[in-house]
Each structure stands twice: as C-alpha cells, then as structure tokens.
Design an enzyme around this catalytic site. Structure first.
Site, PDB file in Angstrom:
ATOM      1  N   HIS A  17       9.729  27.153 -26.625  1.00  0.00           N
ATOM      2  CA  HIS A  17       8.495  26.414 -26.383  1.00  0.00           C
ATOM      3  C   HIS A  17       7.891  25.966 -27.718  1.00  0.00           C
ATOM      4  CE1 HIS A  17       8.725  28.761 -22.601  1.00  0.00           C
ATOM      5  NE2 HIS A  17       8.214  27.667 -22.076  1.00  0.00           N
ATOM      6  N   ASP A  60      15.549  21.683 -19.264  1.00  0.00           N
ATOM      7  CA  ASP A  60      14.346  22.497 -19.401  1.00  0.00           C
ATOM      8  C   ASP A  60      13.214  21.529 -19.756  1.00  0.00           C
ATOM      9  OD1 ASP A  60      12.710  24.697 -19.477  1.00  0.00           O
ATOM     10  OD2 ASP A  60      13.862  25.790 -20.978  1.00  0.00           O
TER      11      ASP A  60
END
Length: 528
Positions: free
Chosen positions: A213, A287
């Site tokens: 992230h 993702d």
C-alpha cells in the site's frame, strides 16, 4: 438482480467503448456523501464500468488515507451497503459485478456484521478444513444477503516472514500444504453458495517486509524456490479450477526480464508465467491500482490502467483514472485483446448470475457456533506445559487484564494506567496476564506504547507469569515470552474464544492448536 436475466444477449450489444468500460472496477464507499454517490452513479452510466469493489470509507487503510481522515462509524452500514448496491445497479446499463474483501466476513469492511476468525486462527490446526469450509459457506451466505457476487478471498500467501506488515494474520500460515488445504476448503465453501472467489496475491506476498500500500516489496528468491513454495498453492488451486487470481504489486527479479516493473503491470509474470506456464484461463484482477507500490510511479492519468491491462489483467480494481484509462486502452489495445478479456469477465458474470438468481438469503448468519468450534480446535499452548498451569492455579495469583476500553484514551491517560498497574502488582509474585493487543495490524508496535511493552517485559522477567494472548500472535514478538511459566495463544478476543481460554486455564479443555507461523527470535514452542 433482475437486470442480470438476459446477460448473454446484452453482451452482443456492447460497443467497443462499452467493452473497455467493462474492464474497470472502481471503488465504492459505504459512507460516501450524497454528492460522492451521485458522482459514482454518473461514472457508471457514462462509462459502463463492469463492477464495483466496496470499501468502508475513504479513510480506510486500503485506500491510502489512513491517518489523514477520521474513520466514520455507521451503525447502519449493512443497510446502507444493500441500498447502495441496488442504487448503483439501477444506474448501470449493463449489470455490475459487485465485489468486496470479506476474508473473515463482511465485518472486514462493515460494522455490525458477522465476523469469523482470521486465517492465522484457522491455520492453528491443520484439521480445521471442515470448519474452514463452513466459514467460507457462511461468509458466502452473508455476501448473497447483501447483493455481493464476488468475495476477493482467500489469501494464499505463505507468510514466512515474521516482519511482514500487510499479510501476517491474513495468511493461513507458513506451511505450503496447510495453506493450500485450508484455502481449498474456504473456496469450496464459498462455491457451495454460488459466490465467486479470487486467490491472492500472485505471485506470493508472504516473504516481504514492505507494505505494498505504501511501497514496492522486493522478493529475492530464485524461480525454483518460488515454484516450490510461494507459487505452489496458486498452481494447485489453478489446476483444481478457480474463478480468479488477484495479482499483487511485487518486484520479483527471478520471474522477469524487467524487475523494475511490479508484477501487476508485468507481462512476464501475468501473460507468460500465470497464463502460459501455469495454465490459468480464468479472470485476472489487479490488486488496487491506487496503492503506492504502483500509483506514485505513473503520474500520467490512464497510463497505469493501460499498462495493467496490457500486462494481462482483465479487471482493473480501484482504478482512479477511468476516463483516461478507457481512452488509452482504446487507442493502444487490439480488438482481439479487448474481446478476450471481455469474454472471461462475461463468463464470470454468467456464473455469478446462474448460481445466485435462484437463491436469496434475508438474514445474516450467526457465527457463534462455528467460532466456538474454531476456538476449541485452535487454542495453542505455545510456552510451558499444562502441568505448569495446573501448579500456577493452586497459587494465590492475581489477574491483570491489558485491554483498551476506549479508543479515545490519550497517551498520558494510558501511561498513567501503566503506573497504576505497576503499583497494584508491586507485591504480587504470581500473575495471570490477559493480553489484548490494541490493534491487529503490526504498525506502531500493534498499538502498544513503549511503556506498556516495557512493563509487560518487566513482569515476565520478575514475576511468575501465565499469559493468555487474545489477538495477532505476531504481537508476542514484542515480549520475552520464553520467561513466562506458560504462554497460551487464543488468537481472537471474541467471547467464544475468551470462554475457551477460561476453560483451558481451569483444566477443562486441552490445547489442540499449534502456532502456524514463526515469531522470529522470541519463538519458544511448548514442551510436550
């Protein structure tokens, strides 16, 4: 779900631009404002996106706003979710495929919904396959009740790095066969209710110490090592037949001629390895494309979306530049390339409709019974013996509970509480410590203050301590548990797990679990 009925006929009506729109799965947020909801409705109706991925709010961790915005609590999140799904479906010319991350249930994203144990808890007993099937089945029932077709789960990463900041408790463990067996059971449970799944995060996010992230993790292993371990569950589940594979944002030099390109935009890893060498013919989903591992390197709107599609992704999850992405794909992609992805996506929509149209649930599941079974099977005596706990019970021990009763407590208030506890146990010799880590994620030492960590370690050093741990077992790496008389891992703080821990301490129940991962230097398995 009525607009799903003539799906095959609808496919023939798609224009080329609409076909490209179907590749996109933007984020939808349960706690959006009316203005934000209307903006997404316009995006759906104008660009004909293929689906939505639901998140709690724009302040949630997965959207990179953690710490910048306060997370909004909404007691009616589930009803809001259901009404938003219906509203967005009405805005769509072509039916939307609705997805969510519900690894341990809708509770991963939505308050006041059933929560099942984390994967690491299920991994604590290799015989947990039947109960894991049931977990998958009940989570699928909740998804259907909400109007969700696709649970972007399970995680099949083998968590063999104790310092992994993002997978950890989300993995079934560090043994490839156990991970495969439990993941397979979870998938079969979901499939039994007609809910789609996606195994993730290809080619394996377990041996990393970077959160994708925030940055790009690098995995320095040979292809041979990866095929034997990280890629093993993926290959086996692909052979079994799985709906989708989610590709993570990882740098894996051994798998590509272009190590600077993350796996999610790397043809060597998606088209060559996953498609050609491993034989996967289903849907490949990226993702989230807003994650900093990729997003910060591609500032030109639409470029990242094109690169992700060109690398072999069929569905572009959490794409932030949809208008520009559609334009760039239309400009650069061949008709054959677009049609191949659309065909796979439409098959997935067909499957979701076929199995879900005839079944609808009106009540959310009750996790109590299955959670109790898991608690009994998973509780782990990690340090010490049952006889040492029995001897401790006969002493004049005191109980010390570490648990945050409010998220609003200031640092000073927490430090004052530590000083108070120190005074309370100053003259005690035998202490039963009930430890609840403030958070499940490892950031900022699982939420523990340095003073709290120091105090617990002082107790372990100076007192006779039996410790029961109700949370992510990786948090135990902060403490020298080898100095405890006994350390027992309960894994979760649900009531059922607390009840089982109490029964274990009283000698009414045997610990059947084994820690499914290594904690690193503090590891000290119990003596038999």
């Amino acid at each position: 779900m009525n607009n799903f009925k003539n799906l095959k006929a609808l496919k023939e009506k798609l224009t080329q631009k609409e076909k490209v729109g179907q590749l996109f799965m933007p984020a939808a947020f349960i706690n959006d404002t009316e203005e934000e909801i209307q903006r997404l409705e316009r995006l759906i109706s104008e660009h004909h996106v293929g689906g939505l991925c639901f998140f709690h709010s724009r302040a949630s961790a997965a959207t990179n706003f953690e710490g910048k915005k306060k997370v909004v609590k909404n007691e009616n999140s589930f009803e809001t979710l259901k009404s938003l799904i219906l509203r967005y479906q009405k805005a769509a010319k072509y039916p939307l495929l609705i997805s969510i991350d519900a690894e341990w249930g809708l509770a991963m994203r939505i308050e006041n919904t059933p929560q099942y144990p984390y994967a690491i808890t299920l991994g604590a007993n290799k015989n947990n396959t039947d109960v894991t099937y049931q977990v998958g089945k009940q989570i699928a029932q909740d998804c259907k009740t909400a109007g969700i077709h696709w649970n972007l789960s399970p995680v099949v990463d083998i968590n063999n790095n104790p310092n992994n900041p993002v997978i950890g408790y989300r993995s079934f463990g560090d043994d490839k066969q156990a991970v495969l067996n439990l993941a397979k059971a979870y998938v079969k449970g979901m499939e039994s209710e007609g809910v789609l799944t996606s195994i993730k995060h290809f080619p394996g996010h377990g041996d990393t110490a970077t959160d994708s992230h925030l940055g790009l993790p690098v995995i320095h292993k040979s292809k041979e090592e990866l095929l034997k371990n990280e890629l093993y569950p993926f290959q086996q589940l692909i052979t079994e037949g799985v709906d989708a594979v989610m590709v993570g944002h990882l740098s894996v030099p051994a798998l590509t001629k272009h190590p600077e390109l993350p796996s999610s935009i790397n043809k060597d890893m998606i088209t060559i390895l996953l498609r050609q060498e491993m034989g996967f013919e289903g849907v490949v989903i990226s993702d989230a494309l807003n994650m900093h591992a990729v997003s910060r390197n591609y500032p030109v709107p639409g470029e990242l979306e094109w690169l992700a599609f060109d690398a072999g992704n069929d569905i572009l999850c959490f794409a932030e530049h949809i208008t520009e992405g559609i334009e760039m794909i239309l400009k650069n992609a061949s008709e054959t390339q677009i049609d191949a992805s659309l065909e796979r996506i439409w098959k997935l929509k067909d499957k979701a409709v076929e199995t879900q149209l005839s079944t609808s649930n009106h009540e959310l599941t009750d996790p109590t019974d299955v959670n109790r079974k898991i608690a009994e099977a998973s509780i782990t005596l990690h340090v010490g013996t049952s006889s040492s706990i029995e001897a401790f019970r006969r002493r004049n021990y005191c109980t010390l509970t570490f648990k945050r009763h409010s998220t609003e407590s200031s640092e000073e208030e927490l430090k004052a509480l530590v000083r108070q506890m120190k005074k309370e146990v100053e003259h005690e010799k035998d202490i039963l410590v009930l430890l609840n880590p403030p958070q499940i994620k490892p950031t900022n030492t699982f939420g523990f203050l340095p003073e709290e960590i120091e105090f617990i370690n002082e107790l372990l050093e100076q007192k006779n301590v039996v410790l029961y741990h109700f949370g992510n077992p990786y948090a135990l790496s902060l403490f020298d548990i080898s100095k405890s008389m006994a350390t027992v891992i309960a894994y979760q703080n649900f009531k059922g797990f607390q009840d089982v821990a109490t029964e274990h301490f009283l000698g009414k129940l045997e610990a059947k679990g084994t820690l499914p991962v290594s904690l690193g230097n503090t590891d000290s398995p119990h003596l038999s």
